[in-house]
Write a protein that holds these residues in place. Structure first.
Motif, PDB file in Angstrom:
ATOM      1  N   VAL A  11     -38.122 -15.024 -13.059  1.00 33.18           N
ATOM      2  CA  VAL A  11     -36.815 -14.999 -13.868  1.00 33.18           C
ATOM      3  C   VAL A  11     -36.579 -13.596 -14.154  1.00 33.18           C
ATOM      4  O   VAL A  11     -37.613 -12.786 -14.554  1.00 33.18           O
ATOM      5  N   ALA A  12     -35.333 -13.055 -14.495  1.00 31.86           N
ATOM      6  CA  ALA A  12     -34.883 -11.803 -14.920  1.00 31.86           C
ATOM      7  C   ALA A  12     -35.243 -11.668 -16.255  1.00 31.86           C
ATOM      8  O   ALA A  12     -35.042 -12.627 -17.213  1.00 31.86           O
ATOM      9  N   TRP A  13     -35.563 -10.391 -16.696  1.00 35.53           N
ATOM     10  CA  TRP A  13     -35.584 -10.161 -18.176  1.00 35.53           C
ATOM     11  C   TRP A  13     -34.455 -10.640 -19.263  1.00 35.53           C
ATOM     12  O   TRP A  13     -34.469 -11.324 -20.180  1.00 35.53           O
ATOM     13  N   SER A  18     -31.783 -13.883 -22.929  1.00 37.82           N
ATOM     14  CA  SER A  18     -30.065 -14.589 -23.259  1.00 37.82           C
ATOM     15  C   SER A  18     -30.531 -15.877 -23.482  1.00 37.82           C
ATOM     16  O   SER A  18     -30.063 -16.641 -24.635  1.00 37.82           O
ATOM     17  N   LEU A  19     -31.288 -16.793 -22.926  1.00 40.81           N
ATOM     18  CA  LEU A  19     -31.533 -18.072 -22.982  1.00 40.81           C
ATOM     19  C   LEU A  19     -32.422 -18.366 -24.255  1.00 40.81           C
ATOM     20  O   LEU A  19     -32.161 -19.255 -25.194  1.00 40.81           O
ATOM     21  N   LEU A  20     -33.423 -17.189 -24.713  1.00 42.83           N
ATOM     22  CA  LEU A  20     -33.863 -17.481 -25.913  1.00 42.83           C
ATOM     23  C   LEU A  20     -33.205 -17.130 -27.147  1.00 42.83           C
ATOM     24  O   LEU A  20     -33.216 -18.014 -28.173  1.00 42.83           O
ATOM     25  N   ILE A 114     -37.448 -22.326 -17.470  1.00 43.90           N
ATOM     26  CA  ILE A 114     -37.578 -21.042 -16.987  1.00 43.90           C
ATOM     27  C   ILE A 114     -39.047 -20.863 -16.216  1.00 43.90           C
ATOM     28  O   ILE A 114     -39.830 -21.187 -17.010  1.00 43.90           O
ATOM     29  N   VAL A 115     -39.036 -20.119 -15.108  1.00 41.08           N
ATOM     30  CA  VAL A 115     -40.496 -19.956 -14.751  1.00 41.08           C
ATOM     31  C   VAL A 115     -40.666 -18.511 -14.097  1.00 41.08           C
ATOM     32  O   VAL A 115     -39.705 -17.915 -13.727  1.00 41.08           O
ATOM     33  N   ILE A 155     -42.022 -10.936 -25.031  1.00 39.98           N
ATOM     34  CA  ILE A 155     -41.104 -11.248 -25.938  1.00 39.98           C
ATOM     35  C   ILE A 155     -41.715 -12.130 -27.192  1.00 39.98           C
ATOM     36  O   ILE A 155     -42.192 -13.285 -26.674  1.00 39.98           O
ATOM     37  N   LYS A 156     -41.798 -11.840 -28.451  1.00 45.42           N
ATOM     38  CA  LYS A 156     -42.348 -12.718 -29.442  1.00 45.42           C
ATOM     39  C   LYS A 156     -41.452 -13.401 -30.124  1.00 45.42           C
ATOM     40  O   LYS A 156     -40.035 -12.845 -30.407  1.00 45.42           O
TER      41      LYS A 156
END
Length: 169
Positions: A11-13, A18-20, A114-115, A155-156
């Motif tokens: 998965v791209a950063w 964006s999804l989070l 997401i993987v 990413i937290k």
């Protein structure tokens, strides 16, 4: 010698962020899972053999013997690709479709998976649906349910009184 195809998407950063962010804005649930020893869970896709390692005694360790590899091995150049194909097949069997924008993102209804190699996140509005998906994945994959997302690839995600925050050092 038989590693002619080695590409495996992750998965791209930008997609993760964006999804989070969408999950935070919509108040969706998140769950993180880790596939335990992911690569050996997939079988090799073509016959592979290896010489008997020094120090191993197999039938007197004759030099004309080789070992047939049954499972995908860490260190094999095609291991990541073989694992991803195995996971993708299992997700498709569960009704997930691959994203056209990012091949390491899958969706089924309002639920997103997401993987990144052996680390996954499920995002969606329905906690029961997420629970069902994890239970279904456990039938074919050895995995650990890490619970609500706290940290993913640096990413937290933290809960606050006003909702959630994303931070990245």
């Amino acid at each position: 010698v038989n590693y002619w195809e080695t590409y495996s998407p992750v998965v791209a950063w930008e997609t993760v962020r964006s999804l989070l962010t969408l999950a935070i804005l919509h108040g969706w649930h998140t769950r993180q899972i880790d596939f335990v020893l992911a690569f050996p869970q997939a079988k090799v896709e073509c016959p592979m053999y290896m010489e008997i390692p020094q120090g191993c005694n197999v039938n007197g360790s004759r030099t004309d013997y080789v070992l047939e590899i049954q499972k995908n091995l860490y260190g094999a150049k095609q291991a990541g690709r073989v694992w991803f194909k195995y996971l993708k097949k299992g997700l498709r069997e569960r009704g997930f479709k691959a994203s056209k924008a990012d091949p390491a993102v899958f969706h089924k209804g309002n639920t997103i998976f997401i993987v990144y190699v052996d680390d996954g996140i499920l995002i969606g509005p329905d906690q029961e649906e997420i629970d069902k998906i994890i239970d279904s994945l456990r039938k074919d994959y050895e995995l650990t349910d890490e619970g609500d997302l706290n940290e993913y690839l640096g990413i937290k995600m933290s809960r606050t009184k006003s909702g959630r925050n994303l931070t990245q050092p």
